[in-house]
Write an enzyme that holds these catalytic residues in place. Structure first.
Site, short mmCIF file in Angstrom:
data_model
loop_
_atom_site.label_atom_id
_atom_site.label_comp_id
_atom_site.label_asym_id
_atom_site.label_seq_id
_atom_site.Cartn_x
_atom_site.Cartn_y
_atom_site.Cartn_z
N CYS A 62 0.92 -1.25 -0.06
CA CYS A 62 -0.18 0.00 -0.08
C CYS A 62 0.85 1.11 -0.01
CB CYS A 62 -0.98 0.01 1.13
SG CYS A 62 -2.05 -1.36 1.28
N GLU A 65 -0.14 4.82 13.70
CA GLU A 65 0.20 6.57 12.80
C GLU A 65 -0.27 7.62 13.57
OE1 GLU A 65 -1.10 8.28 8.43
OE2 GLU A 65 -2.19 6.76 9.45
N PHE A 93 1.92 -3.57 3.94
CA PHE A 93 2.22 -4.84 4.45
C PHE A 93 3.78 -5.00 4.06
CE2 PHE A 93 -2.19 -7.21 4.20
CZ PHE A 93 -2.53 -6.25 5.28
N HIS A 129 -2.68 7.98 6.54
CA HIS A 129 -2.83 6.59 5.70
C HIS A 129 -4.16 6.00 6.28
CE1 HIS A 129 -1.94 2.80 3.91
NE2 HIS A 129 -2.16 2.21 4.95
N HIS A 189 -9.79 2.00 0.64
CA HIS A 189 -8.39 1.69 0.50
C HIS A 189 -8.22 1.23 -0.77
CE1 HIS A 189 -4.54 1.24 1.28
NE2 HIS A 189 -4.43 0.37 2.28
N LYS A 223 -9.46 7.93 3.27
CA LYS A 223 -10.00 6.64 2.88
C LYS A 223 -11.40 6.53 3.33
CE LYS A 223 -5.75 4.28 2.75
NZ LYS A 223 -4.58 5.49 3.03
#
Length: 412
Positions: free
Chosen positions: A163, A314, A400, A303, A339, A334
């Site tokens: 991502c 975050e 990831f 994010h 996403h 998002k």
């Protein structure tokens, strides 16, 4: 090193099929999650996603382009065309070797692979494969086809960091122009992950929201009741251009890409570091790369995917870097787009740039009660957009594998 500016942008997303409609929907805080129409999802734990609306590839691409490309490449081609037209540069007035393409994608031709394997099984495992099967699945193919279509003969490759792929591509594009290796680079990312195997796989990871009775409110970053992310799809493409080249041809300049950086959490294959160590260092390095201080940044596009662990790590990281910046505003878009995986960074970078050009910070929707574990002094914009002068903005992406990609933009 050379300065790099943005002279063109294009979007194809659940929130809008072009830059103008996309930005209007983002500013107005419109949710784009609904029941999946791409396939029958009733047997899945999650029945919904943020799909692109009113999309027919034949309205944008010719028959051969459609036949030879996966959906993610089609998305990239459409967004790239808008960005290139927006930029207005003319290839016949420069060397084709001065124009490159660097795109990101997390899954590439995932849908094609899934469809082909299903057909293989349905045909009694007889090996009758489509001759375009391999090219359509390759993650680099969107970049390759864009270069072929337009005759761009400069640097050409794809960045893959889950991502964080778009921001990885953005960082690479920035540096190639800085180093004098190109004058223009088409960059950004694309993904088309709304398929049975993809939804099923993310369900198995317990990463997706299962708020099936109310999909439009499912993505709720930083909210105490968040339960996972909403899958989205699409592409965001930006034209990066060497500053003096852009000025010489009288180009419209949106903003400057000031800096970018990557770090790794080195912690877990799917979870972010709970203390945000990699994210903290990544943001610091991106600011340093852009010659900026934390107090120079007015907006952070988080994010924040609406997962329990990721949002908190975050928030901790942003607070560690910007905790003393009383003028900072944060939002998680998002909540409106879903996403977009490898396209997320590009689309959210476009949002970060638009906050600079338009002086509007979009909201985080669906967030009603901010998790008490989120630092109190973090100003998260919720419910409605706010008007605010933005001189510099930052876009976070985390993938990831522990990949952290950060891009920083500033007013020219």
């Amino acid at each position: 090193m050379k300065r790099v500016v943005i002279t063109g942008m294009g979007v194809l997303s659940p929130a809008g099929n072009d830059l103008k409609s996309f930005w209007a929907n983002i500013v107005n805080g419109r949710s784009n999650a609904a029941d999946i129409t791409r396939f029958n999802a009733e047997n899945f734990k999650t029945h919904f996603a943020a799909e692109i609306k009113d999309f027919n590839p034949a309205d944008h691409l010719d028959r051969n382009e459609i036949k030879r490309s996966d959906l993610y490449t089609q998305y990239a081609l459409i967004a790239a065309r808008e960005a290139i037209e927006d930029s207005g540069f003319e290839l016949d007035k420069m060397s084709p070797f001065d124009v490159g393409v660097v795109l990101g994608s997390a899954q590439g031709g995932f849908e094609t692979f899934e469809q082909q394997v299903r057909e293989y099984a349905a045909n009694g495992f007889m090996p009758h494969f489509n001759p375009f099967f391999i090219p359509k699945t390759l993650i680099n193919m969107a970049a390759g086809i864009i270069s072929i279509k337009y005759g761009f003969m400069g640097v050409n490759f794809s960045a893959v960091s889950a991502c964080a792929s778009s921001n990885t591509a953005i960082m690479d594009a920035l540096n190639y122009i800085r180093w004098g290796k190109a004058k223009i680079i088409i960059t950004g990312g694309a993904d088309a992950p709304i398929s049975e195997a993809s939804i099923g796989g993310y369900n198995a990871l317990k990463a997706l929201s299962t708020r099936n009775q109310s999909p439009e409110t499912a993505s709720r970053p930083f909210d105490v009741e968040r339960d996972g992310f909403v899958m989205g799809e699409g592409a965001g493409v930006l034209v990066f251009e060497e500053y003096e080249h852009a000025v010489a041809r009288g180009a419209h300049i949106y903003a400057e890409i000031a800096g970018a950086a990557m770090t790794s959490d080195a912690y877990h294959i799917t979870a972010t570091h709970p203390e945000g160590k990699g994210a903290i260092q990544g943001m610091k390095l991106a600011l340093q790369d852009g010659g900026l201080n934390a107090d120079d940044v007015t907006y952070v596009n988080a994010h924040a995917t609406s997962t329990s662990v990721g949002d908190l790590s975050e928030a901790t990281a942003i607070n560690a870097v910007f905790g003393n910046n009383k003028d900072l505003s944060v939002s998680a878009t998002k909540s409106m787009t879903g996403h977009l995986l490898g396209a997320a960074g590009a689309v959210e970078s476009i949002i970060a740039i638009k906050t600079i050009t338009d002086g509007i910070i979009p909201p985080t929707i669906n967030t009603h009660t901010i998790d008490p574990a989120v630092p109190d002094n973090l100003h998260i914009v919720i419910k409605d957009a706010i008007n605010k002068k933005v001189n510099a903005s930052l876009s976070n992406t985390f993938g990831f594998g522990g990949h952290n990609g950060i891009a920083v933009f500033k007013k020219v």
